[in-house]
Design an enzyme around this catalytic site. Structure first.
Site, PDB file in Angstrom:
ATOM      1  N   ASP A  66       0.842  -1.174  -0.078  1.00 10.34           N
ATOM      2  CA  ASP A  66      -0.014   0.105   0.018  1.00 10.34           C
ATOM      3  C   ASP A  66       0.821   1.051  -0.056  1.00 10.34           C
ATOM      4  O   ASP A  66       1.894   1.421   0.150  1.00 10.34           O
ATOM      5  CB  ASP A  66      -0.992  -0.071   1.169  1.00 10.34           C
ATOM      6  N   ASP A 135      -7.964  -2.235  14.062  1.00  8.98           N
ATOM      7  CA  ASP A 135      -9.247  -2.408  13.782  1.00  8.98           C
ATOM      8  C   ASP A 135      -9.592  -3.792  12.583  1.00  8.98           C
ATOM      9  O   ASP A 135     -10.631  -3.625  12.302  1.00  8.98           O
ATOM     10  CB  ASP A 135      -9.966  -1.286  13.118  1.00  8.98           C
ATOM     11  N   HIS A 137      -7.642  -4.257  10.055  1.00  5.26           N
ATOM     12  CA  HIS A 137      -7.460  -4.097   8.517  1.00  5.26           C
ATOM     13  C   HIS A 137      -6.354  -4.818   8.356  1.00  5.26           C
ATOM     14  O   HIS A 137      -5.390  -5.169   9.135  1.00  5.26           O
ATOM     15  CB  HIS A 137      -7.153  -2.580   8.295  1.00  5.26           C
ATOM     16  N   GLU A 142      -9.949  -1.300   5.331  1.00 11.18           N
ATOM     17  CA  GLU A 142     -10.376  -1.000   6.405  1.00 11.18           C
ATOM     18  C   GLU A 142     -11.923  -1.554   6.538  1.00 11.18           C
ATOM     19  O   GLU A 142     -12.297  -2.415   5.760  1.00 11.18           O
ATOM     20  CB  GLU A 142     -10.813   0.539   6.543  1.00 11.18           C
TER      21      GLU A 142
HETATM   22  C1  F6R Z   1       1.446  -1.563   6.088  1.00 12.64           C
HETATM   23  C2  F6R Z   1       0.147  -2.294   6.327  1.00 12.64           C
HETATM   24  C3  F6R Z   1      -0.867  -1.979   7.571  1.00 12.64           C
HETATM   25  C4  F6R Z   1       0.072  -2.466   8.788  1.00 12.64           C
HETATM   26  C5  F6R Z   1      -0.706  -2.395   9.851  1.00 12.64           C
HETATM   27  C6  F6R Z   1       0.029  -2.892  11.206  1.00 12.64           C
HETATM   28  O1  F6R Z   1       1.876  -1.552   5.049  1.00 12.64           O
HETATM   29  O2  F6R Z   1      -0.689  -2.550   5.208  1.00 12.64           O
HETATM   30  O3  F6R Z   1      -1.635  -3.008   7.464  1.00 12.64           O
HETATM   31  O4  F6R Z   1       0.654  -3.748   8.680  1.00 12.64           O
HETATM   32  O5  F6R Z   1      -1.492  -1.157  10.147  1.00 12.64           O
HETATM   33  O6  F6R Z   1       0.669  -1.751  11.369  1.00 12.64           O
HETATM   34  P1  F6R Z   1       2.006  -2.007  12.730  1.00 12.64           P
HETATM   35  O7  F6R Z   1       2.715  -3.123  12.109  1.00 12.64           O
HETATM   36  O8  F6R Z   1       2.738  -0.508  12.576  1.00 12.64           O
HETATM   37  O9  F6R Z   1       1.238  -2.110  13.762  1.00 12.64           O
END
Ligand code: F6R
Length: 259
Positions: A66, A135, A137, A142
């Site tokens: 992303d 959440d 995702h 989301e």
């Molecule tokens: C990032 C991504 C997100 C993260 C998620 C967890 O490329 O796709 O889904 O993996 O927000 O983020 P952290 O590891 O910072 O808790």
């Protein structure tokens, strides 16, 4: 789906690095890379293996999950910059072999569909590294994202913007929009490796793994995939109802099976 409960985040990182190393040493590989904090220890482990044990990424291509919309590639918090600073710039990926979405594209739909074509032309993703949002995702899909969604633009929830505010000077600087691989896109990778550590992820992990498959918890889409390894530390596993079962099964797994 295999749920593997490991003692600490360091063991999670080593176990993930083992899986990636085996694949990369086998030959040309396409990796799917997540950003965020969770995979950083895994990337450090891979960098060390590159420096100490000659693990080479010269035959590996990578696709990012992303990207923030509105951040130029050179912005320090664009995922292009982050992955280069944290991982790909510290090993020997060939120039042009690390691909990301362009968050500044004038035509987001065209950018998204070109990215999908690019992944297909590379032969698809062998191992997709994933984190999970508090959440639920996956990527930046989301809650209420279609479980079959493709790469597209999404609006971040307030919770995700708050969670990611630590990378910016103020929460208002966190972009509202992102381009993300869809859940249908992610599910096409051959092996999904979900990493989760810490108490803050416990609820989301339990919902994704033991809850119903439902768009309200995008990571529950993992249950539809034939080859998923969920690597969690004790804290992230703390709300799983069937922890003992997962640990017992993993403890008695024949070593030759691998992940
Ligand atoms: C990032 C991504 C997100 C993260 C998620 C967890 O490329 O796709 O889904 O993996 O927000 O983020 P952290 O590891 O910072 O808790």
């Amino acid at each position: 789906m295999e749920i593997i409960i490991l003692a600490t985040p360091a063991v999670v990182a080593r176990t993930a690095a083992d899986v990636i190393e085996q694949q990369v040493r086998r030959g040309p590989t396409v990796l799917g890379l997540a950003t965020g904090s969770t995979p950083l220890h895994t990337y450090l482990e891979l960098i060390e293996r590159h420096r100490e044990d000659g693990l080479s990424f010269s035959q590996t291509q990578a696709f990012l999950l992303d990207e923030y919309v509105g951040l130029p590639t050179a912005h320090p918090q664009s995922y292009h910059s982050v992955i280069r600073a944290e991982f790909t710039g510290k090993v020997d990926f060939r120039p042009g072999s690390v691909h990301g979405l362009n968050g500044m594209a004038d035509n987001a739909e065209a950018e998204a569909s070109e990215y999908e074509s690019h992944i297909l032309a590379a032969g698809g993703v062998d191992i997709q590294i994933l984190g999970i949002g508090t959440d639920g995702h996956l990527g930046f899909n989301e809650p209420m994202s279609s479980l079959s969604s493709r790469t597209r633009i999404k609006t971040l929830t307030h919770q995700t913007r708050q969670d990611n505010a630590r990378f910016f000077t103020h929460v208002d600087e966190v972009p509202n929009h992102v381009l993300t691989q869809g859940l249908g896109t992610i599910r096409e990778a051959r092996h999904l490796l979900l990493l989760a550590t810490g108490n803050a992820k416990a609820e989301a992990v339990a919902a994704a793994v033991e809850g119903p498959v439902a768009a309200i918890c995008p990571a529950s889409a993992l249950q539809l995939h034939p080859h998923v390894s969920v690597l969690v530390d004790e804290a992230a596993a703390s709300q799983l109802a069937h922890r003992e079962y997962y640990s017992d099964t993993y403890g008695r797994k024949p070593a030759w099976q691998g992940l």
